[in-house]
Design a protein around this motif. Structure first.
Motif, PDB file in Angstrom:
ATOM      1  N   LEU A 186       0.823  -1.210   0.000  1.00 38.69           N
ATOM      2  CA  LEU A 186       0.000   0.000   0.000  1.00 38.69           C
ATOM      3  C   LEU A 186       0.861   1.266   0.000  1.00 38.69           C
ATOM      4  O   LEU A 186       0.529   2.256  -0.656  1.00 38.69           O
ATOM      5  CB  LEU A 186      -0.936  -0.006   1.203  1.00 38.69           C
ATOM      6  N   LYS A 187       1.970   1.224   0.714  1.00 43.32           N
ATOM      7  CA  LYS A 187       2.869   2.381   0.705  1.00 43.32           C
ATOM      8  C   LYS A 187       3.425   2.624  -0.694  1.00 43.32           C
ATOM      9  O   LYS A 187       3.530   3.771  -1.143  1.00 43.32           O
ATOM     10  CB  LYS A 187       4.004   2.155   1.696  1.00 43.32           C
ATOM     11  N   ASN A 188       3.778   1.541  -1.381  1.00 36.73           N
ATOM     12  CA  ASN A 188       4.273   1.682  -2.759  1.00 36.73           C
ATOM     13  C   ASN A 188       3.185   2.227  -3.673  1.00 36.73           C
ATOM     14  O   ASN A 188       3.440   3.089  -4.525  1.00 36.73           O
ATOM     15  CB  ASN A 188       4.770   0.329  -3.279  1.00 36.73           C
ATOM     16  N   LEU A 189       1.961   1.725  -3.501  1.00 32.19           N
ATOM     17  CA  LEU A 189       0.852   2.188  -4.338  1.00 32.19           C
ATOM     18  C   LEU A 189       0.534   3.656  -4.065  1.00 32.19           C
ATOM     19  O   LEU A 189       0.165   4.405  -4.977  1.00 32.19           O
ATOM     20  CB  LEU A 189      -0.389   1.323  -4.076  1.00 32.19           C
ATOM     21  N   GLU A 190       0.688   4.075  -2.808  1.00 31.96           N
ATOM     22  CA  GLU A 190       0.446   5.476  -2.481  1.00 31.96           C
ATOM     23  C   GLU A 190       1.496   6.373  -3.127  1.00 31.96           C
ATOM     24  O   GLU A 190       1.185   7.457  -3.638  1.00 31.96           O
ATOM     25  CB  GLU A 190       0.447   5.658  -0.967  1.00 31.96           C
ATOM     26  N   LYS A 191       2.746   5.919  -3.128  1.00 34.41           N
ATOM     27  CA  LYS A 191       3.809   6.677  -3.778  1.00 34.41           C
ATOM     28  C   LYS A 191       3.549   6.817  -5.274  1.00 34.41           C
ATOM     29  O   LYS A 191       3.901   7.826  -5.892  1.00 34.41           O
ATOM     30  CB  LYS A 191       5.153   5.999  -3.552  1.00 34.41           C
ATOM     31  N   GLU A 192       2.924   5.792  -5.861  1.00 31.24           N
ATOM     32  CA  GLU A 192       2.631   5.806  -7.294  1.00 31.24           C
ATOM     33  C   GLU A 192       1.357   6.591  -7.608  1.00 31.24           C
ATOM     34  O   GLU A 192       0.990   6.754  -8.777  1.00 31.24           O
ATOM     35  CB  GLU A 192       2.491   4.375  -7.808  1.00 31.24           C
ATOM     36  N   GLY A 193       0.651   7.043  -6.572  1.00 28.24           N
ATOM     37  CA  GLY A 193      -0.564   7.818  -6.777  1.00 28.24           C
ATOM     38  C   GLY A 193      -1.797   6.993  -7.052  1.00 28.24           C
ATOM     39  O   GLY A 193      -2.829   7.534  -7.485  1.00 28.24           O
ATOM     40  N   VAL A 194      -1.734   5.713  -6.795  1.00 26.70           N
ATOM     41  CA  VAL A 194      -2.869   4.832  -7.082  1.00 26.70           C
ATOM     42  C   VAL A 194      -3.889   4.862  -5.943  1.00 26.70           C
ATOM     43  O   VAL A 194      -5.093   4.784  -6.167  1.00 26.70           O
ATOM     44  CB  VAL A 194      -2.386   3.383  -7.304  1.00 26.70           C
ATOM     45  N   VAL A 195      -3.413   4.986  -4.714  1.00 26.13           N
ATOM     46  CA  VAL A 195      -4.304   5.019  -3.558  1.00 26.13           C
ATOM     47  C   VAL A 195      -3.857   6.113  -2.594  1.00 26.13           C
ATOM     48  O   VAL A 195      -2.720   6.596  -2.650  1.00 26.13           O
ATOM     49  CB  VAL A 195      -4.335   3.662  -2.814  1.00 26.13           C
ATOM     50  N   THR A 196      -4.793   6.473  -1.708  1.00 30.51           N
ATOM     51  CA  THR A 196      -4.482   7.316  -0.557  1.00 30.51           C
ATOM     52  C   THR A 196      -4.845   6.519   0.683  1.00 30.51           C
ATOM     53  O   THR A 196      -5.915   5.903   0.742  1.00 30.51           O
ATOM     54  CB  THR A 196      -5.281   8.629  -0.583  1.00 30.51           C
ATOM     55  N   ILE A 197      -3.950   6.521   1.670  1.00 33.65           N
ATOM     56  CA  ILE A 197      -4.140   5.679   2.841  1.00 33.65           C
ATOM     57  C   ILE A 197      -4.432   6.537   4.065  1.00 33.65           C
ATOM     58  O   ILE A 197      -3.782   7.558   4.319  1.00 33.65           O
ATOM     59  CB  ILE A 197      -2.876   4.837   3.125  1.00 33.65           C
ATOM     60  N   GLY A 198      -5.452   6.137   4.833  1.00 32.80           N
ATOM     61  CA  GLY A 198      -5.760   6.782   6.103  1.00 32.80           C
ATOM     62  C   GLY A 198      -5.958   5.722   7.175  1.00 32.80           C
ATOM     63  O   GLY A 198      -5.878   4.520   6.895  1.00 32.80           O
ATOM     64  N   ARG A 199      -6.220   6.134   8.397  1.00 35.64           N
ATOM     65  CA  ARG A 199      -6.450   5.177   9.475  1.00 35.64           C
ATOM     66  C   ARG A 199      -7.813   4.510   9.302  1.00 35.64           C
ATOM     67  O   ARG A 199      -8.849   5.145   9.462  1.00 35.64           O
ATOM     68  CB  ARG A 199      -6.372   5.869  10.830  1.00 35.64           C
ATOM     69  N   GLY A 200      -7.793   3.235   8.941  1.00 41.49           N
ATOM     70  CA  GLY A 200      -9.037   2.487   8.785  1.00 41.49           C
ATOM     71  C   GLY A 200      -9.712   2.659   7.437  1.00 41.49           C
ATOM     72  O   GLY A 200     -10.835   2.202   7.244  1.00 41.49           O
ATOM     73  N   TRP A 201      -9.042   3.326   6.499  1.00 46.32           N
ATOM     74  CA  TRP A 201      -9.641   3.466   5.168  1.00 46.32           C
ATOM     75  C   TRP A 201      -8.569   3.556   4.088  1.00 46.32           C
ATOM     76  O   TRP A 201      -7.427   3.945   4.333  1.00 46.32           O
ATOM     77  CB  TRP A 201     -10.553   4.685   5.083  1.00 46.32           C
ATOM     78  N   ILE A 202      -8.980   3.224   2.872  1.00 44.32           N
ATOM     79  CA  ILE A 202      -8.117   3.305   1.675  1.00 44.32           C
ATOM     80  C   ILE A 202      -8.965   3.911   0.568  1.00 44.32           C
ATOM     81  O   ILE A 202     -10.066   3.437   0.278  1.00 44.32           O
ATOM     82  CB  ILE A 202      -7.601   1.918   1.244  1.00 44.32           C
TER      83      ILE A 202
END
Length: 207
Positions: A186-202
Motif C-alpha cells: 500500500l505504501k508503494n501504491l500510495e507513492k505511485e498515486g494509485v491510492v491514498t491511505i488513512g487510518r481504517g480506510w483506503i
C-alpha cells in the motif's frame, strides 16, 4: 587446463586436481546454444573460462513469458546444473548461452568422486549452494510480492467504491498474507498515486 577464475582450484589436493585435469572435457559454444532443458539430467558441471550463460524458467512452466533465475559468468556455477548432476535428477530450469562460452565440463562421476574425497571441493560447493540459493529465494520473494500487489489491487477494485473502510490486518486475512506485506504494498501504491491511505480506510485515486 586454465580455471583461474575458480579460486578453490588453488586449494585442491594434488590427487583431486590431477583427476579433474585428466577427466574434464573442453567445450566452446556459441550464442543461442541450449546447454540443457528443464527435465534433462545434466551429464556434468560446467566451469566457465569465458562467456555468459542464462538460466531461466520457460513459458511452458510458468504460463507466459519467462523468468530469468540468474546468469553464470566465469568463476560462478549453476545451482540447477549442480543439483541435477549430483543427484542425477531432472533439471528444474533451462540454460542457454547468452554470450559465447569457453570452459570445461567435469563429468558427473568425477564430481561425485570430488564430493567424497576432496574437503576443498566440498567446502566450495557448500558455500556456492548457500549463496545461489539465497539469490533464488530473494527472487521468489520479489515474484510473490509482485503477484500479491496485483491481488490487492484486484480486491480493492471489486469493492465497488472509491473509499474502502478496512484495515491492513483485515485485508491480509482476506488475501492470505501478512499485515506487513499489505502495508508495504500500500505504501508503494500510495507513492505511485494509485491510492491514498488513512487510518481504517483506503481511497482509490484512479478507477
Amino acid at each position: 587446463m586454465n580455471l583461474d577464475h575458480y579460486q578453490f582450484f588453488q586449494s585442491l589436493e594434488p590427487k583431486s586436481l590431477e583427476k579433474v585435469r585428466s577427466e574434464a572435457k573442453k567445450i566452446a559454444l556459441g550464442v543461442g546454444t541450449f546447454l540443457y532443458f528443464q527435465g534433462d539430467v545434466t551429464p556434468g558441471i560446467l566451469f566457465l573460462n569465458k562467456g555468459v550463460v542464462k538460466v531461466f524458467l520457460h513459458a511452458d512452466e510458468i504460463g507466459k513469458g519467462e523468468i530469468t533465475l540468474y546468469y553464470i559468468t566465469p568463476g560462478e556455477q549453476c545451482l540447477v546444473n549442480t543439483l541435477s548432476t549430483v543427484s542425477q535428477m531432472p533439471a528444474t530450469a533451462t540454460a542457454i548461452v547468452d554470450e559465447s562460452i569457453e570452459g570445461w565440463l567435469v563429468p558427473a562421476e568425477t564430481i561425485r568422486w570430488l564430493i567424497d574425497n576432496s574437503p576443498a571441493y566440498r567446502n566450495f560447493k557448500l558455500s556456492f549452494c548457500s549463496e545461489r540459493l539465497s539469490q533464488i529465494m530473494h527472487l521468489v520473494e520479489e515474484l510473490r510480492f509482485k503477484r500479491m500487489d496485483q491481488r490487492l489491487l484486484n480486491w480493492l477494485y471489486v469493492q465497488g467504491r472509491d473509499t474502502i473502510q478496512t484495515t491492513h490486518e483485515q485485508i491480509a486475512q482476506i488475501i492470505g498474507t501478512s499485515r506487513e506485506v499489505i502495508s508495504r504494498i500500500l505504501k508503494n501504491l500510495e507513492k505511485e498515486g494509485v491510492v491514498t491511505i488513512g487510518r481504517g480506510w483506503i481511497r482509490l485515486s484512479e478507477r
